[in-house]
Enzyme design. Structure first.
Site, PDB file in Angstrom:
ATOM      1  N   LYS A  77      28.117 -11.738  -7.262  1.00  0.00           N
ATOM      2  CA  LYS A  77      27.673 -10.851  -6.192  1.00  0.00           C
ATOM      3  C   LYS A  77      28.681 -10.840  -5.026  1.00  0.00           C
ATOM      4  CE  LYS A  77      23.815  -9.433  -8.050  1.00  0.00           C
ATOM      5  NZ  LYS A  77      23.947  -9.714  -9.487  1.00  0.00           N
TER       6      LYS A  77
HETATM    7  C1  LIG Z   1      19.596  -5.362  -9.166  1.00  0.00           C
HETATM    8  C2  LIG Z   1      19.361  -6.831  -9.337  1.00  0.00           C
HETATM    9  N1  LIG Z   1      18.192  -7.349  -8.937  1.00  0.00           N
HETATM   10  C3  LIG Z   1      17.935  -8.669  -9.055  1.00  0.00           C
HETATM   11  C4  LIG Z   1      18.863  -9.526  -9.585  1.00  0.00           C
HETATM   12  C5  LIG Z   1      18.526 -10.971  -9.724  1.00  0.00           C
HETATM   13  O1  LIG Z   1      19.345 -11.757  -8.916  1.00  0.00           O
HETATM   14  P1  LIG Z   1      19.379 -13.337  -9.112  1.00  0.00           P
HETATM   15  O2  LIG Z   1      20.312 -13.609 -10.241  1.00  0.00           O
HETATM   16  O3  LIG Z   1      19.920 -13.848  -7.803  1.00  0.00           O
HETATM   17  O4  LIG Z   1      18.005 -13.775  -9.364  1.00  0.00           O
HETATM   18  C6  LIG Z   1      20.090  -9.041 -10.006  1.00  0.00           C
HETATM   19  C7  LIG Z   1      21.071  -9.947 -10.586  1.00  0.00           C
HETATM   20  O5  LIG Z   1      21.987  -9.610 -11.279  1.00  0.00           O
HETATM   21  C8  LIG Z   1      20.355  -7.660  -9.880  1.00  0.00           C
HETATM   22  O6  LIG Z   1      21.506  -7.144 -10.278  1.00  0.00           O
END
Ligand SMILES: Cc1ncc(COP(=O)(O)O)c(C=O)c1O
Length: 400
Positions: free
Chosen positions: A201
């Site tokens: 990210k």
């Molecule tokens: C659009 C979106 N929402 C939620 C998430 C979930 O993030 P995390 O891996 O921090 O739980 C991601 C992760 O890739 C994502 O791309």
């Protein structure tokens, strides 16, 4: 993508631009400050939730201009807690996008709610407010929108719908840490904004997330649920102002962030604008250098918005370029350039088909994008040479 790629070499295809080392997709830029802060944290004896998390939360609420920020161990956890703190009832319907990572939809399901999909706009790839309007029913209680690839959603239209139908708004800002709409930071529009600090990210804590909100009560609830449902500040029970008993007031979760993660986050956040500028420059260079190729490039950012430039996605239409997306992906790998797919659409996955009866044909824009999309490297860590290699590899991968 399932068939192993033929090992090509410079000899059997002299024009192939093969990098010496594999270029990892989404490799993070970690500075010396982060490394020193993690070392200091390890030496401090306090590596769990503590003062560095508190400092990171302070910085983050300033960054997004919200009253509160609660650090958690993932965006998924943040979405789950936000939905739980929204005061919804089991089975209530929550509208979201089919063009997202499964975490968005899974969080709705884990919160005991019913996900309902609304197709995306084919140009912005964000949830289409017209499609949202079509699926609102008397049971609809919330919209979870994703600012996809870092592009803010059409907030005027979505907030208008939410006001008219009294819906909660949860912004999935996993891609959009720096984005703003009409000068206002994304994440600050809705009842909750959820951010991801996963490795690929825009800023990272290895794994991690943040929930922002302007609602005092909701903040208390999210914080309490993130640590087993214990009473306020239970994380500090081993601190230097004496042992304090806690009470369990809800059946919560183990979603708290640690100081080791926050040690990374504090410095990642300090450099966020600098890293954004670098990604913006790369994004613009790609837009210019790839403009003549037979692929669809991402739309320019909308006026009066700040795009986070999280992903640079190409759409590979076999009718236009004679390659499938998966052939293109294989070719990029032969050039030693890693790519990503964001995302195969939600209704393409067997679990959702089985459970909700969704089929890709019901969400044609998301289905097509999911079959054609590929993300090329876009990270502040990329050198000018890396970027040149990516551009060359894209050209080659469409030709060979
Ligand atoms: C659009 C979106 N929402 C939620 C998430 C979930 O993030 P995390 O891996 O921090 O739980 C991601 C992760 O890739 C994502 O791309």
């Amino acid at each position: 993508m399932n068939t192993p790629a033929e090992p090509l070499t410079e000899q059997n295809l002299p024009s192939m631009p093969v990098r010496k080392e594999f270029l990892t997709f989404g490799a993070p830029l970690i500075g010396e400050e982060e490394i020193q802060e993690v070392v200091a944290c390890l030496r401090s004896g306090w590596i769990g939730t503590g003062p560095r998390v508190t400092e990171f939360e302070r910085q983050f609420r300033e960054f997004r201009g919200t009253r509160h920020a609660v650090a958690v161990n993932s965006c998924t956890a943040g979405l789950h807690l936000s939905l739980l703190a929204s005061g919804l009832n089991p089975g209530d319907e929550v509208i979201t996008t089919p063009m997202t990572f499964c975490a968005t939809v899974n969080a709705i399901i884990h919160a005991g709610l019913t996900p309902v999909l609304a197709d995306v706009d084919p140009v912005t790839q964000n949830i289409d407010p017209h499609q949202v309007a079509k699926v609102i029913t008397p049971r609809t209680r919330a919209i979870v929108m994703v600012h996809f690839a870092g592009r803010p959603c059409d907030m005027d239209a979505l907030l208008g719908l939410a006001r008219r139908h009294r819906l909660k708004i949860i912004e999935d800002c996993a891609h959009a840490a720096e984005a703003s709409y009409g000068g206002r930071p994304v994440g600050s529009f809705g009842d909750f904004g959820c951010f991801s600090f996963y490795v690929t990210k825009n800023m990272t804590t290895g794994e991690g997330g943040m929930v922002v909100t302007n609602d005092d009560e909701a903040q208390v609830k999210v914080k309490m649920l993130a640590l087993h449902g214990l009473t306020r500040d239970a994380w500090n029970r081993f601190g230097d102002d004496g042992y304090r008993h806690y009470e369990v007031i809800e059946c919560g979760f183990k979603y708290n962030m640690t100081d080791i993660q926050a040690a990374l986050g504090i410095h990642q956040l300090r450099r966020i604008e600098q890293n954004w500028l670098r990604r913006e420059a790369i994004w613009n260079l790609y837009a210019r250098e790839l403009a003549e190729l037979p692929v669809i490039l991402p739309a320019r950012p909308e006026p009066n918005t700040k795009h986070s430039f999280h992903l640079f996605t190409l759409q590979i239409d076999p009718r236009a370029c004679g390659r499938t997306r998966d052939e293109f992906v294989r070719n990029m790998h032969r050039c030693n350039v890693g790519v990503g797919v964001h995302y195969v659409s939600i209704p393409d996955h067997p679990y959702y088909q089985r459970t909700f009866g969704w089929t890709p044909g019901d969400f044609p824009h998301a289905a097509r994008i999911g079959n054609q999309t590929v993300s090329i490297p876009l990270s502040a860590k990329l050198s000018d040479q890396d970027v040149a290699n990516v551009i060359e590899a894209v050209g080659y991968s469409l030709r060979c």
